[in-house]
Design a protein around this motif. Structure first.
Motif, short mmCIF file in Angstrom:
data_model
loop_
_atom_site.label_atom_id
_atom_site.label_comp_id
_atom_site.label_asym_id
_atom_site.label_seq_id
_atom_site.Cartn_x
_atom_site.Cartn_y
_atom_site.Cartn_z
N ALA B 207 58.89 50.66 103.55
CA ALA B 207 59.50 49.57 104.03
C ALA B 207 58.56 48.48 105.06
CB ALA B 207 60.61 49.97 105.01
N ALA B 208 57.69 49.23 105.73
CA ALA B 208 56.92 48.57 106.58
C ALA B 208 55.81 47.82 105.77
CB ALA B 208 55.92 49.42 107.55
N ALA B 209 55.40 48.37 104.62
CA ALA B 209 54.31 47.81 103.97
C ALA B 209 54.87 46.67 103.08
CB ALA B 209 53.68 48.95 103.03
N ASP B 210 55.99 46.65 102.61
CA ASP B 210 56.70 45.66 101.96
C ASP B 210 56.81 44.56 102.80
OD1 ASP B 210 57.26 46.69 99.62
OD2 ASP B 210 59.31 47.03 100.01
N ALA B 211 57.42 44.68 104.21
CA ALA B 211 57.73 43.59 105.21
C ALA B 211 56.34 42.91 105.44
CB ALA B 211 58.40 44.03 106.48
N GLY B 212 55.26 43.61 105.64
CA GLY B 212 53.89 43.19 105.99
C GLY B 212 53.29 42.17 104.99
N ARG B 213 53.44 42.82 103.66
CA ARG B 213 52.66 42.29 102.45
C ARG B 213 53.58 40.95 102.31
NH1 ARG B 213 54.25 42.64 97.25
NH2 ARG B 213 55.87 44.27 97.83
N ARG B 214 55.18 40.82 102.26
CA ARG B 214 55.85 39.92 102.21
C ARG B 214 55.17 38.59 103.16
NH1 ARG B 214 60.29 40.05 99.09
NH2 ARG B 214 60.83 42.08 98.42
N ALA B 215 55.09 38.72 104.29
CA ALA B 215 54.57 37.86 105.37
C ALA B 215 53.42 37.45 105.17
CB ALA B 215 55.03 38.40 106.68
N THR B 216 52.38 38.43 105.23
CA THR B 216 50.99 37.71 104.88
C THR B 216 50.47 37.23 103.53
OG1 THR B 216 50.23 40.18 104.48
CG2 THR B 216 50.32 39.57 106.89
N ARG B 217 50.96 37.66 102.56
CA ARG B 217 50.60 37.34 101.42
C ARG B 217 51.09 35.64 101.31
NH1 ARG B 217 53.62 39.86 96.27
NH2 ARG B 217 55.69 39.10 96.35
N LEU B 218 51.96 35.16 102.05
CA LEU B 218 52.42 33.76 102.00
C LEU B 218 51.46 32.70 102.97
CD1 LEU B 218 56.47 33.90 101.48
CD2 LEU B 218 54.65 33.28 99.76
N LEU B 219 50.87 33.32 103.82
CA LEU B 219 50.11 32.72 104.89
C LEU B 219 49.21 31.73 104.10
CD1 LEU B 219 49.27 35.47 107.38
CD2 LEU B 219 50.56 33.55 107.78
N GLY B 220 49.36 30.52 104.35
CA GLY B 220 48.45 29.29 103.93
C GLY B 220 49.22 28.63 102.77
N ALA B 221 50.28 29.02 102.51
CA ALA B 221 51.18 28.60 101.58
C ALA B 221 51.36 27.07 101.34
CB ALA B 221 52.49 29.17 101.13
N THR B 222 51.15 26.32 100.39
CA THR B 222 51.28 24.88 100.20
C THR B 222 52.42 24.60 99.35
OG1 THR B 222 49.72 24.87 98.56
CG2 THR B 222 48.98 24.40 100.71
N GLN B 223 52.92 23.23 99.37
CA GLN B 223 53.93 22.96 98.30
C GLN B 223 53.28 22.64 97.10
OE1 GLN B 223 56.13 19.39 99.60
NE2 GLN B 223 58.00 20.38 98.89
N PRO B 224 53.92 23.19 96.07
CA PRO B 224 53.49 22.87 94.56
C PRO B 224 53.70 21.67 94.03
CG PRO B 224 55.18 24.19 94.35
CD PRO B 224 55.23 24.11 95.67
N LYS B 225 53.15 21.02 93.12
CA LYS B 225 53.32 19.75 92.26
C LYS B 225 54.52 20.25 91.46
CE LYS B 225 49.85 16.66 93.22
NZ LYS B 225 50.23 16.97 94.58
N SER B 226 55.48 19.13 91.26
CA SER B 226 56.73 19.52 90.62
C SER B 226 56.14 19.47 88.86
CB SER B 226 57.63 18.00 90.33
OG SER B 226 58.17 17.92 91.78
#
Lengths: 463, 447
Positions: B207-226
């Motif tokens: 459960a802990a690994a899932d939460a950490g992975r979900r949050a950190t892997r989105l760091l630096g996210a940008t909005q995609p082109k349509s």
């Protein structure tokens, strides 16, 4: 509901293990409902919920227990359980002296429980008949529902507070399904106020039914919504849910104290366009999110959250206000005696600007006009939020043209607040809403004038 | 224990008048909820609740009343209210309670006696352990806004004048956590959970690994082109999607002209890879239950087989009116009459795990979470539009993170465009199981 002396003893018991704060919340709620669907009065229902929730705070820990047993024995047992959960260092006997806070509940013209059930049924039948007669056979299904509730609450705490409220709410909803060559579409209208059966003097269910049918019929001609970033004009009334999501949740002190809000640490700063003033107001007469006292006994207040674009304050409940040693704001609410209170909105409104709504549309070369919004959702930590458009149109050359199929809009709260470049002078409250947070639903209101956001991402399928 | 609830039902049913059908649903639950924050207990709640719902059918009219109490005076008042309510309803010849149908009630072993013996301290420790594990999983995790442990035992009984007398009992527990990750100016959030019937079933590390992975892997996210893309729905997203599909297969939606799939039994409504089953007898399902809301034995229902629509789900009323039999899909609590709904949905899994699906695909978008499903999806028209976050799939592998976009299509089209179902089936704390799902030609709206 319960004798003061009993409540004093229960609070004393709750503090037995050294609690810093104890509270008894008693609720007695009766509700009645009627559902008309598929051409029939399907069912009338009645409900009764009665019980007490007791919490004890020691340092940073809250212990909570609830019971449906309102005898002194039942209450003492719940107090014991809550005290056991929040064990402190001290202990010993404390005597709590209560002093009653004077409050006046929202006035009720006609008590819904005194209205004959047959009268309620007749409202449902009238709505059904009008909705079915619209659209020359294209309306395929109609549902109508009626609901009323009377919720009497009493709150007492170890600070000596004793307050009560008597909250009556009445609601009516019509849903319509229409079918055409391109499939089925839905329409929905609802009204709800903190008042009694006089709701139906103020509104005619026939109008509601007609509007719901028109919405479904209009959408039969709808084309897919555009995909991508566009200027979006939000219509007066129900557009308030945009601000409920875009900044309301982010201004709740529980999110602020845990640093999971993009608005943490920003009081006094410009966080929105100077055209924006947002107020959370639990005192607006008869609105859906209105009450005399919140579920911690604090009188409802009008709180300015953002004034001319500057963040002025957050919303507070007992726990978070105690922690920072500041005044309560009347935003401590809970779904029922079975739930712990937390920071919640009441009626959240964006106040009037000075532009005529038709000028805002005429001044938009192309974009989307959202006449009615569905629900929304926000991630307070990132500020990203979505909300659904249940009735929307294309704006072409400054004119509202074709209807659009449903879809979500997505944006980022702080960015959207800065991108509001026009605010109309036609403020209106929207339909009644239920705000969900941490598994608890409470009644809330929203309202806005017509306004424009320079760019929101529209989640349609058209190129 | 449940015998006591059955007896309460018996007593009220015995008060039925001639020509009157009476159904009594009794529910009782106990729960403990712990929330910890920064190593200390923030909230600890323990509760017992109980209540009763009474349905009366008389002269083909139905009335209902409930009360959140089992007090004697309240019970009698509830029956009287339900009776009175019935007199105002429109007569409907198809109304009637469920009747015993000969299907044996499965024995699912959903209750653990030991749960009540677990100390509160050890429950608190689990939540503290979870909070610590998330913090330790990545230095960019800067906050845990909630780390929870919760458990509960719920008991229910249904007794009717038509011969139904069913009781059920189950225990469950879970841990859940939501966390915040920071990197420079960027903030992202993640969540993780684990569910079981006893604390020993819970996997804190996962459960802990899932939460950490979900949050950190989105760091630096940008909005995609349509544009249009093939998407891979993460298991948790697929489970939410199945819930919506399930609602369109309700016999009630069909009868009332609100189902996309009315009149389509036997037709291809989805790609061949799509086989959808509703089976509350699967003990692995979090929502498994021996009986449905009208007291009929749970059973396995094959809804869509190889893309072909096989059946709808029914309760006693919708079945009778549709000329078929109940599929034991009455869904309710004691405070409402039974509606019709799927109870434990899952897709027949495929053969490949998510990395293999991504490799086969080459380019697309992995959807790691969605928001606004309740506002952007219309199960009547089929319009589907939801907020999303995820990662680009490039060269068969996960690439840069993406945020603040929507995915849109229609339910009909998404079912037809299912390319593959993963092998990674997992049961989640909802009425459906998750599995990776590859769907072609979805509109991505972003910048």
């Amino acid at each position: 509901m319960i004798e003061e002396a009993v409540i004093s003893r229960v609070l004393g018991q709750a503090l037995r293990t050294g609690g810093d704060f104890a509270e008894v919340f008693v609720e007695d709620k009766r509700s009645s409902s009627g559902r008309f669907d598929d051409g029939k009065v399907e069912e009338l229902g009645s409900g009764r919920d009665r019980g007490a929730g007791i919490r004890v705070v020691v340092g940073e820990t809250t212990g909570f227990a609830h019971t449906a047993d309102l005898s002194e024995t039942g209450l003492l047992a719940a107090a014991e359980a809550a005290a056991g959960a929040a064990r402190g260092g001290g202990g010993g006997v404390r005597v709590v002296e209560l002093s009653r806070v004077d409050t006046s509940s929202q006035p009720v013209g006609t008590r819904p429980e005194e209205v004959a059930k047959a009268t309620k049924v007749e409202l449902l039948q009238r709505a059904d008949a009008v909705a079915r007669s619209a659209g020359g056979g294209a309306v395929k299904q109609v549902s109508a529902s009626y609901g009323d509730s009377r919720r009497r609450i009493l709150v007492a705490n170890s600070d000596g507070l004793l307050a009560s409220d008597d909250q009556t709410r009445t609601l009516f909803v019509v849903g319509v399904v229409a079918a055409g060559d391109a499939g089925m579409q839905t329409g929905r209208r609802s009204i709800g106020h903190t008042m009694g059966f006089e709701l139906f003097d103020r509104y005619q269910v026939e109008d509601l039914a007609r509007e719901a049918a028109e919405q479904a019929l209009t959408k039969l001609q709808a084309r897919p919504a555009p995909s991508g970033a566009l200027p979006v004009v939000i219509g007066k009334g129900g557009g308030g849910v945009l601000f409920h999501e875009a900044c309301g949740h982010g201004l709740e002190a529980d999110h602020i104290q845990k640093n999971v809000s993009v608005f943490a640490g920003r009081v006094g700063q410009l966080v929105a366009s100077p055209l924006v003033t947002i107020i959370d107001d639990g005192t607006i007469a008869n609105e859906w999110g209105t009450f005399a006292i919140d579920d911690e006994g604090t009188p409802a207040q009008r709180n300015i959250l953002i004034q001319d674009g500057v963040l002025t304050d957050y919303m507070w409940d007992q726990i978070r206000a105690r922690k920072e040693g500041r005044a309560l704001s009347g935003n401590g609410r809970r779904q029922s005696y079975k739930h712990l209170p937390m920071v919640r909105m009441t009626n959240t409104v964006l106040t009037n600007g000075d532009t005529a709504p038709e000028d805002i549309i005429a001044d938009t070369p192309n974009g989307v006009y959202v006449a009615h919004l569905g629900g929304g959702q926000v991630n307070t930590a990132t500020g990203d939020f979505v909300f659904g458009m249940t009735e929307a149109y294309l704006i072409e050359d400054g004119k509202i043209t074709e209807p659009l199929r449903e879809g979500n809009l997505i944006g980022n709260g702080p960015k959207v607040l800065e991108m509001i470049d026009a605010v109309g002078n036609d403020f209106e409250m929207g339909p009644p809403g239920t705000c969900g947070k941490d598994g608890q639903g409470v009644p809330v209101g929203d309202g806005v004038p017509t306004l424009r956001v320079t760019s929101l991402t529209v989640g349609g399928t058209a190129a | 224990m449940s015998e006591e609830l059955l007896q309460i039902g018996d007593r009220i049913v015995a008060l039925a008048k001639a020509g009157e059908q009476v159904e009594v649903v009794v529910g009782r639950s106990t729960s403990t909820e712990v929330r910890v924050y920064e190593g200390d207990v923030e909230q600890l709640a323990s509760a017992t609740s109980a209540g009763i719902g009474v349905r009366v059918i008389s002269g083909n009219r139905q009335g209902f009343a409930y009360a959140g109490s089992l007090d004697q005076d309240v019970l009698a008042e509830t029956l009287a209210e339900a009776r009175d309510n019935a007199t105002f309803a429109t007569p409907d010849e198809w109304l009637g309670l469920a009747e015993p149908d000969g299907v044996a009630v499965p024995s699912l072993d959903l209750y653990r006696e030991g749960l009540s013996k677990i100390s509160t301290e050890s429950k608190i420790d689990l939540a503290i352990e979870l909070e610590k594990a998330v913090r330790a999983s990545d230095r960019r995790i800067t906050g845990i806004d909630a780390a929870d442990y919760a458990d509960g035992v719920s008991e229910g009984a249904v007794v009717t004048t038509t011969g139904i007398r069913a009781a059920s009992r189950d225990s469950s527990c879970y841990v859940s956590v939501s966390c915040v990750a920071h990197d420079g100016d960027d903030t992202q959030t993640g969540f993780g959970f684990s569910v079981g019937r006893m604390p020993e079933d819970l996997d804190i590390e996962a459960a802990a690994a899932d939460a950490g992975r979900r949050a950190t892997r989105l760091l630096g996210a940008t909005q995609p082109k349509s544009g249009r893309a093939t998407v891979v729905l993460d298991p948790y997203v697929t489970a939410q999607f199945l819930g919506i599909i399930g609602s369109t297969l309700s016999g009630e939606a069909v009868l009332k002209g609100r189902s996309l799939f009315a009149e389509r039994i036997g037709e291809e409504v989805a790609a061949a890879a799509f086989t959808l089953i509703d089976d509350a007898t699967n003990p692995l399902a979090y929502s498994a239950s021996e009986t449905d809301g009208e007291g009929l034995a749970s059973r396995r229902n094959l809804l869509i087989e190889g893309g072909r629509l096989n059946q709808f789900v029914q309760n006693a009323y919708t079945a009778r009116r549709s000329g078929t039999v109940s599929t034991a899909n009455a869904v309710r609590g004691f405070s409402s009459t039974p509606s019709v709904g799927c109870r434990a949905l899952s897709l027949a899994p495929g053969t490949k795990l998510q990395p293999e699906l991504l490799a086969d695909l080459g380019d697309g978008v992995l959807i790691s979470s969605v928001s606004g499903l309740h506002s952007g999806v219309n199960p009547v028209s089929g319009d589907f539009s939801t907020g999303a976050e995820g990662l680009r799939i490039s060269g068969g592998q996960l690439a840069e993170p993406l945020r603040e976009f929507t995915i849109a299509s229609t339910l009909q089209r998404m079912l037809a465009e299912v390319l593959a179902v993963g092998a990674d089936l997992e049961w989640l704390p909802m009425r459906s199981a998750g599995v990776s799902l590859v769907v072609r030609d979805v509109t991505v709206s972003g910048a």
